[in-house]
Design a protein around this motif. Structure first.
Motif, short mmCIF file in Angstrom:
data_model
loop_
_atom_site.label_atom_id
_atom_site.label_comp_id
_atom_site.label_asym_id
_atom_site.label_seq_id
_atom_site.Cartn_x
_atom_site.Cartn_y
_atom_site.Cartn_z
N ARG A 56 0.82 -1.22 0.00
CA ARG A 56 0.00 0.00 0.00
C ARG A 56 0.85 1.27 0.00
N GLN A 57 1.97 1.21 -0.73
CA GLN A 57 2.85 2.39 -0.71
C GLN A 57 2.27 3.58 -1.48
N ALA A 58 1.29 3.34 -2.35
CA ALA A 58 0.58 4.45 -2.97
C ALA A 58 -0.66 4.70 -2.12
N ARG A 63 -2.99 7.28 1.01
CA ARG A 63 -3.46 8.53 1.60
C ARG A 63 -2.49 9.21 2.55
N TYR A 77 -1.26 12.42 -3.24
CA TYR A 77 -2.26 11.39 -3.56
C TYR A 77 -3.64 11.84 -3.08
N LYS A 122 -7.17 12.20 -5.07
CA LYS A 122 -8.40 11.55 -4.58
C LYS A 122 -9.56 12.54 -4.36
N LEU A 165 -10.93 5.78 -6.47
CA LEU A 165 -9.92 4.76 -6.80
C LEU A 165 -10.21 4.15 -8.17
N SER A 212 -3.96 -0.31 -8.30
CA SER A 212 -5.18 -1.01 -8.70
C SER A 212 -5.79 -1.51 -7.40
N ASP A 213 -6.73 -2.41 -7.46
CA ASP A 213 -7.23 -3.01 -6.23
C ASP A 213 -7.50 -4.49 -6.50
N ASN A 225 -13.01 4.76 3.29
CA ASN A 225 -12.90 4.38 4.70
C ASN A 225 -13.69 3.12 5.07
N SER A 243 -4.94 -11.56 2.19
CA SER A 243 -4.89 -10.75 3.41
C SER A 243 -5.61 -11.35 4.61
N HIS A 281 1.94 -5.63 7.09
CA HIS A 281 0.67 -5.41 6.39
C HIS A 281 0.73 -4.03 5.78
O1 CP3 Z 1 -0.02 -1.34 -2.52
C1 CP3 Z 1 -0.28 -0.40 -3.31
O2 CP3 Z 1 0.15 0.77 -3.14
C2 CP3 Z 1 -1.03 -0.71 -4.57
C3 CP3 Z 1 -2.42 -0.53 -4.56
C4 CP3 Z 1 -3.35 -1.45 -3.80
C5 CP3 Z 1 -4.64 -1.01 -3.39
N1 CP3 Z 1 -5.31 -2.07 -2.87
C6 CP3 Z 1 -5.19 0.36 -3.57
C7 CP3 Z 1 -6.17 0.80 -2.57
C8 CP3 Z 1 -3.24 -2.79 -3.44
C9 CP3 Z 1 -2.07 -3.74 -3.60
C10 CP3 Z 1 -4.49 -3.16 -2.87
C11 CP3 Z 1 -4.80 -4.53 -2.43
C12 CP3 Z 1 -5.94 -4.73 -1.54
N2 CP3 Z 1 -7.21 -4.20 -1.60
C13 CP3 Z 1 -5.93 -5.67 -0.49
C14 CP3 Z 1 -4.77 -6.54 -0.13
C15 CP3 Z 1 -3.77 -5.78 0.65
C16 CP3 Z 1 -4.13 -5.59 2.10
O3 CP3 Z 1 -4.15 -4.44 2.54
O4 CP3 Z 1 -4.36 -6.60 2.78
C17 CP3 Z 1 -7.20 -5.65 0.11
C18 CP3 Z 1 -7.64 -6.48 1.30
C19 CP3 Z 1 -8.00 -4.74 -0.60
C20 CP3 Z 1 -9.44 -4.38 -0.37
C21 CP3 Z 1 -9.54 -2.96 0.03
N3 CP3 Z 1 -9.45 -1.90 -0.85
C22 CP3 Z 1 -9.62 -2.41 1.35
C23 CP3 Z 1 -9.74 -3.20 2.62
C24 CP3 Z 1 -9.58 -1.00 1.22
C25 CP3 Z 1 -9.50 0.01 2.35
C26 CP3 Z 1 -10.67 0.88 2.53
C27 CP3 Z 1 -10.25 2.21 3.14
O5 CP3 Z 1 -10.71 3.24 2.62
O6 CP3 Z 1 -9.46 2.23 4.10
C28 CP3 Z 1 -9.48 -0.72 -0.16
C29 CP3 Z 1 -9.36 0.60 -0.78
C30 CP3 Z 1 -8.02 0.91 -1.31
N4 CP3 Z 1 -7.34 0.17 -2.23
C31 CP3 Z 1 -7.24 2.08 -1.00
C32 CP3 Z 1 -6.09 2.02 -1.81
C33 CP3 Z 1 -5.00 3.04 -1.92
C34 CP3 Z 1 -7.59 3.16 0.03
C35 CP3 Z 1 -8.69 4.03 -0.36
C36 CP3 Z 1 -8.38 5.05 -1.37
O7 CP3 Z 1 -7.28 5.63 -1.41
O8 CP3 Z 1 -9.32 5.30 -2.13
#
Ligand code: CP3
Length: 348
Positions: free
Chosen positions: A25-27, A29, A34, A38, A43, A73-74, A91, A204, A319
Motif C-alpha cells: 500500500r505504498q501508494a 493517503r 495522492y 483523490k 480509486l 489497482s485493487d 474508509n 490478506s 501489512h
Molecule cells: O499497494 C499499493 O500501493 C497498490 C495498490 C493497492 C490497493 N489495494 C489500492 C487501494 C493494493 C495492492 C491493494 C490490495 C488490496 N485491496 C488488499 C490486499 C492488501 C491488504 O491491505 O491486505 C485488500 C484487502 C483490498 C481491499 C480494500 N481496498 C480495502 C480493505 C480497502 C480500504 C478501505 C479504506 O478506505 O481504508 C481498499 C481501498 C483501497 N485500495 C485504498 C487504496 C490506496 C484506500 C482508499 C483510497 O485511497 O481510495
C-alpha cells in the motif's frame, strides 16, 4: 539511470549490494499529493485512466526511494469482469451490491476477459514498464480473500457467512474457489505478458482459518494457481496476510519464490516454519511507524539483522501502510534500510 534489480535478485536468493525495500500500500493517503488526486477521482476512476494510475504508482518510487513499484489497482478490480457489481467505499473498502451466497450466484460468474474488460490495467502496466528503473510488481487477490468480500458483501471481522458457505456448502465453496483460481491465473499471466516483473498474490484475510481448514478448503486452489504460472520465470510472492504465522508450515510445496510474513513471527522463526524453502518478505508492524524515528530504526535494525543472515530477504511491512503514516518517516526509514544494510553487506 541504471536499472536497480536488487528486489528481483533478493526474490531469487541471489547476491545483493543493498537490501531492497518496498511497502505494501505504498501508494496511498499518507501522501498529500495522492490525497489531492483523490479529491477529484475515486480509486476506480484513477484505475480507469492509465496515465494517471501510472503516475500514482510512480509517486512512492520517486518520493520514498523504494526498490520496487506496485501497480495502482485493487484486488477487487478483476471481479467486475466476472459480472460482479461493486464499489470501493472510502474508509470502508469493497462493497458488493448482490453478495454471492448460492449455487446459482456462483454459476452466474463469467470467465474473466482481461483484454476486453481490463485493457486499462494492461495499458498502465505497459506505461510503467517503459518508465520505471525498478521492477514493477503487479498482483491479484487470492480466492479466499476475494471470496470473503463477495460472500459477506463488505469487509468483515468474523467472516461468518464465508465460513458458513465453506463448512455448510463445500460443493458451492469449491466451485467458487475454482472460478476465482482460474480468474487469478488468467489475470496474472496477462499482467506478466504486458511487462510485470514480479507478481504478488494477496491473501490478506486467510489467517482467519485454522491450518487444517486452510489445507482443506484453500490450499488446493493456491497450489493450482502457482502451478498455473510456474512456467513463467518472473518471481512470485504469496502473502498469507495478517495472523498467518500458524499457516506457514502448510506452504512448503507451493511453487512460489517468496512468502510475505506478518509481524507476529520473527524473520528467523518464519524461515524455520517455511523450512528455508523460500525467500521471505516483511515484516515491520506498520503501526510501529507511529513511534519516534529511533524506535522505528531499532525495530528495522532487528529485522534487517535477521533478514541478512540468509540469502533471500526483502524488507517490507507486515501489512499495508495506513493513511496516518508519515511520508517523512517513510523516507527516512527507506534511507536507513539502504544505508545500514549496505554497511552490513560490505562487512560480510
Ligand atoms: O499497494 C499499493 O500501493 C497498490 C495498490 C493497492 C490497493 N489495494 C489500492 C487501494 C493494493 C495492492 C491493494 C490490495 C488490496 N485491496 C488488499 C490486499 C492488501 C491488504 O491491505 O491486505 C485488500 C484487502 C483490498 C481491499 C480494500 N481496498 C480495502 C480493505 C480497502 C480500504 C478501505 C479504506 O478506505 O481504508 C481498499 C481501498 C483501497 N485500495 C485504498 C487504496 C490506496 C484506500 C482508499 C483510497 O485511497 O481510495
Amino acid at each position: 539511470m541504471t536499472y536497480n534489480d536488487n528486489f528481483i535478485r533478493a526474490c531469487r536468493k541471489q547476491e545483493i549490494d543493498t537490501l531492497p525495500v518496498w511497502y505494501m500500500r505504498q501508494a496511498g493517503r499518507y501522501d498529500p499529493d495522492y490525497r489531492k488526486i483523490k479529491e477529484k477521482y475515486s480509486l476506480l476512476e484513477i484505475c480507469a485512466q492509465p496515465e494517471l494510475a501510472a503516475e500514482v504508482s510512480l509517486m512512492p518510487v520517486q518520493k520514498l526511494g523504494v526498490d520496487a513499484a506496485i501497480l495502482y489497482s485493487d484486488i477487487m478490480n478483476p471481479v467486475a469482469s466476472l459480472g460482479v457489481k461493486f464499489d470501493i467505499v472510502a474508509n470502508v473498502g469493497p462493497v458488493i451490491d448482490n453478495p454471492i451466497r448460492s449455487k446459482e450466484d456462483v454459476e452466474r460468474l463469467r470467465p474473466i476477459d482481461v483484454e476486453g474488460d481490463l485493457g486499462h490495467v494492461l495499458e498502465t502496466i505497459r506505461i510503467l514498464d517503459r518508465e520505471l528503473s525498478v521492477p514493477l510488481i503487479t498482483f491479484a487477490g487470492a480466492p479466499f480473500t476475494i471470496a470473503s468480500y463477495l460472500i459477506e458483501g463488505r469487509p468483515s471481522k468474523s467472516y461468518i457467512r464465508t465460513k458458513e458457505m465453506m463448512y455448510g456448502n463445500p460443493t458451492v465453496w469449491f466451485a467458487l474457489m475454482d472460478k476465482l483460481g482460474e480468474m487469478v491465473i488468467t489475470y496474472l499471466r496477462a499482467q506478466i505478458a504486458n511487462g510485470a516483473k514480479a507478481i504478488q498474490l494477496f491473501d490478506s484475510w486467510v489467517g482467519a482459518l485454522r491450518p487444517a481448514d486452510f489445507e482443506k478448503y484453500v490450499l488446493p486452489t493456491i497450489t493450482k494457481i502457482f502451478e498455473g504460472i510456474a512456467d513463467l520465470p518472473q518471481p512470485k510472492i504469496y502473502f498469507p496476510g495478517v495472523a498467518s504465522g500458524e499457516l506457514l508450515p502448510c506452504l512448503h510445496h507451493i511453487k512460489a519464490d517468496v512468502i510475505g510474513l506478518d509481524w507476529r513471527v520473527s524473520i528467523h522463526e518464519g524461515r524455520q516454519r517455511l523450512d528455508n524453502r523460500f525467500a521471505v518478505q516483511g515484516n515491520l508492524d506498520p503501526y510501529v511507524l507511529t513511534a519516534p524515528m529511533s524506535v522505528i530504526e531499532e525495530h528495522a535494525k532487528q529485522i534487517i539483522d535477521e533478514g541478512l543472515k540468509k540469502p533471500g530477504f526483502i524488507f517490507n511491512l507486515g501489512h499495508g501502510l495506513f493513511p496516518e503514516a508519515s511520508l517523512e518517516k517513510l523516507r527516512e526509514l527507506t534511507s536507513y534500510i539502504h544505508t545500514y544494510s549496505r554497511s552490513c553487506i560490505a562487512k560480510s
